[in-house]
Design a protein around this motif. Sequence first.
Motif, PDB file in Angstrom:
ATOM      1  N   PHE A 173       0.869  -1.183   0.000  1.00 12.08           N
ATOM      2  CA  PHE A 173       0.000   0.000   0.000  1.00 12.08           C
ATOM      3  C   PHE A 173       0.900   1.224   0.000  1.00 12.08           C
ATOM      4  O   PHE A 173       1.902   1.293   0.721  1.00 12.08           O
ATOM      5  N   ARG A 174       0.524   2.204  -0.827  1.00  9.37           N
ATOM      6  CA  ARG A 174       1.353   3.395  -0.978  1.00  9.37           C
ATOM      7  C   ARG A 174       1.383   4.192   0.319  1.00  9.37           C
ATOM      8  O   ARG A 174       0.334   4.508   0.903  1.00  9.37           O
ATOM      9  N   GLU A 175       2.577   4.536   0.770  1.00  9.72           N
ATOM     10  CA  GLU A 175       2.712   5.294   2.010  1.00  9.72           C
ATOM     11  C   GLU A 175       2.083   6.675   1.888  1.00  9.72           C
ATOM     12  O   GLU A 175       1.401   7.149   2.815  1.00  9.72           O
ATOM     13  N   ASP A 176       2.292   7.343   0.735  1.00 13.98           N
ATOM     14  CA  ASP A 176       1.740   8.692   0.576  1.00 13.98           C
ATOM     15  C   ASP A 176       0.220   8.661   0.538  1.00 13.98           C
ATOM     16  O   ASP A 176      -0.445   9.562   1.067  1.00 13.98           O
ATOM     17  N   LEU A 177      -0.375   7.618  -0.041  1.00 14.83           N
ATOM     18  CA  LEU A 177      -1.831   7.500  -0.044  1.00 14.83           C
ATOM     19  C   LEU A 177      -2.351   7.224   1.372  1.00 14.83           C
ATOM     20  O   LEU A 177      -3.380   7.763   1.782  1.00 14.83           O
ATOM     21  N   PHE A 178      -1.625   6.393   2.110  1.00 17.74           N
ATOM     22  CA  PHE A 178      -2.026   6.101   3.493  1.00 17.74           C
ATOM     23  C   PHE A 178      -2.136   7.388   4.302  1.00 17.74           C
ATOM     24  O   PHE A 178      -3.110   7.618   5.026  1.00 17.74           O
ATOM     25  N   TYR A 179      -1.141   8.262   4.183  1.00 19.74           N
ATOM     26  CA  TYR A 179      -1.178   9.507   4.953  1.00 19.74           C
ATOM     27  C   TYR A 179      -2.260  10.458   4.440  1.00 19.74           C
ATOM     28  O   TYR A 179      -2.830  11.229   5.225  1.00 19.74           O
ATOM     29  N   ARG A 180      -2.554  10.393   3.158  1.00 23.56           N
ATOM     30  CA  ARG A 180      -3.650  11.206   2.610  1.00 23.56           C
ATOM     31  C   ARG A 180      -5.006  10.755   3.166  1.00 23.56           C
ATOM     32  O   ARG A 180      -5.898  11.570   3.392  1.00 23.56           O
ATOM     33  N   LEU A 181      -5.147   9.455   3.348  1.00 24.60           N
ATOM     34  CA  LEU A 181      -6.425   8.920   3.844  1.00 24.60           C
ATOM     35  C   LEU A 181      -6.537   9.004   5.358  1.00 24.60           C
ATOM     36  O   LEU A 181      -7.626   9.207   5.899  1.00 24.60           O
ATOM     37  N   ASN A 182      -5.425   8.863   6.051  1.00 20.15           N
ATOM     38  CA  ASN A 182      -5.428   8.743   7.508  1.00 20.15           C
ATOM     39  C   ASN A 182      -5.363  10.107   8.199  1.00 20.15           C
ATOM     40  O   ASN A 182      -4.690  10.268   9.209  1.00 20.15           O
TER      41      ASN A 182
END
Length: 477
Positions: free
Chosen positions: A290-299
């Motif tokens: 899972f993309r780290e940058d997407l995780f932070y965008r969602l979280n």
Amino acid sequence: MSRRILVVDDDGAIRTVVGQALRRLGHDVKTVGTLADMHAQLAAGLPDLLITDVVLPDGNGLDMVATLLAQHQNLPIIILSAQNTLTTAVRATEVGAFDYLPKPFDLDVLARAVKGALERSQLPEVNLDPVSDGLPLIGRSPAMQDVYRIIARVVSNDLTVLISGESGTGKELVARAVHDLGPRRQAPFLAINMAAIPRELIEAELFGHERGAFTGAQARSAGRFEQAAGGTLFLDEIGDMPMEAQTRLLRVLQSGEFTTVGGARTIRADVRIVAATNRDLSLFVAQGRFREDLFYRLNVVPIALPALRERRQDIALLARHFLDEAAVQGLPRKQLSDAAVVLLEGYDWPGNVRELENTMRRIAVLTRDEVIGAEGVQAMLGAASPAASPINADADIGAAIRARLDRLTREDPAAFDDGSLYDRIIGEVERPLIEAVLARHGGNQLRAARALGINRNTLRKRLDTLGIDVLTPDTPS
């Protein structure tokens, strides 16, 4: 620095405890029990902080807050309430309260809230839109109170929310609550399950496609982003999203725009994103899944839903709610005995709230008795999970006591202050204990007394006091 605090609560014990705790912190504290006395205190001088209950003898504390803040916008207010529902938490936030603390609360939590309220110079704008009752989230446990408080703080903005929790904990219900209580409530709420869509079709499902974009695309089709314009898009099981679709979703979240598959026209992404997962996304990030940058965008705003076994005190409330729902939908009306509730609270519910709901529906359909006993519940649990050991024996007594204390809180709150609680609970435990031991020894009082560790005369006195009839002859051993 000493600050002036006014505490409004009709419960004298709470006034005393809160007053003493805040005075130990060095504050000047006044305590009153009615809205009329509160207004008298306010007329004599505005405090630095107001702490008020919701239900008071002469009115509703929440209704008063909006009016008070219209006149004194910089007055921080902390709401206390035994009505521990999502509606109360959201309403407290909407009327402009600094914080909401469900009863019973920890004094350390109150102290932190007081410190934060006194340090804050300005409260947020007041939103007086009415909040509807009948919300789908149910529970009065501390774990659910934490969830309510987070929801209350995010409904008025468009921050992205990531809901985590085991399957069956109610992640979509939380997503719907965020939507239904927010400014986008009149627009669509659309859900899409990432795990249920073939990998090659996910981008077309999300962003739509143009005619001829791929084999079988015979006409233009709007995707979920376009269909949910102005509303909320719920991305369920986001951890199952393929990496290529993650990259496209990240670009949309960063730019606020998207194009359809095979299209060239840019479309504005006017949606609020709420995502959910039963996976450990931080572990997926570490594994490169899972993309780290997407995780932070969602979280941006994480909401962790507790498993049902972590909020056992909500089980009875949920079970009765599901039985009531079944009756409204035309199924036979059923009730649960206290023994049945104890059994439900001792089960670990691997399927969480969804499993409990299905079990209650099964009980409503398949059991004949109007009042369901422990045997009926055991039969349904055994049918649902024959290989499992459904009852946590170690939790039974604790669950029973917790359930009884919860009922006492609702039925007779004064029982916690009149000094009778120990005798009351011990008395309720003693009778079934003696009955069970007598039954185990065929009604033989001498053997039962030995097992209990008391003499025979004491046992006879307890039998008389408790009104227990022993039908089996007391034969010597």
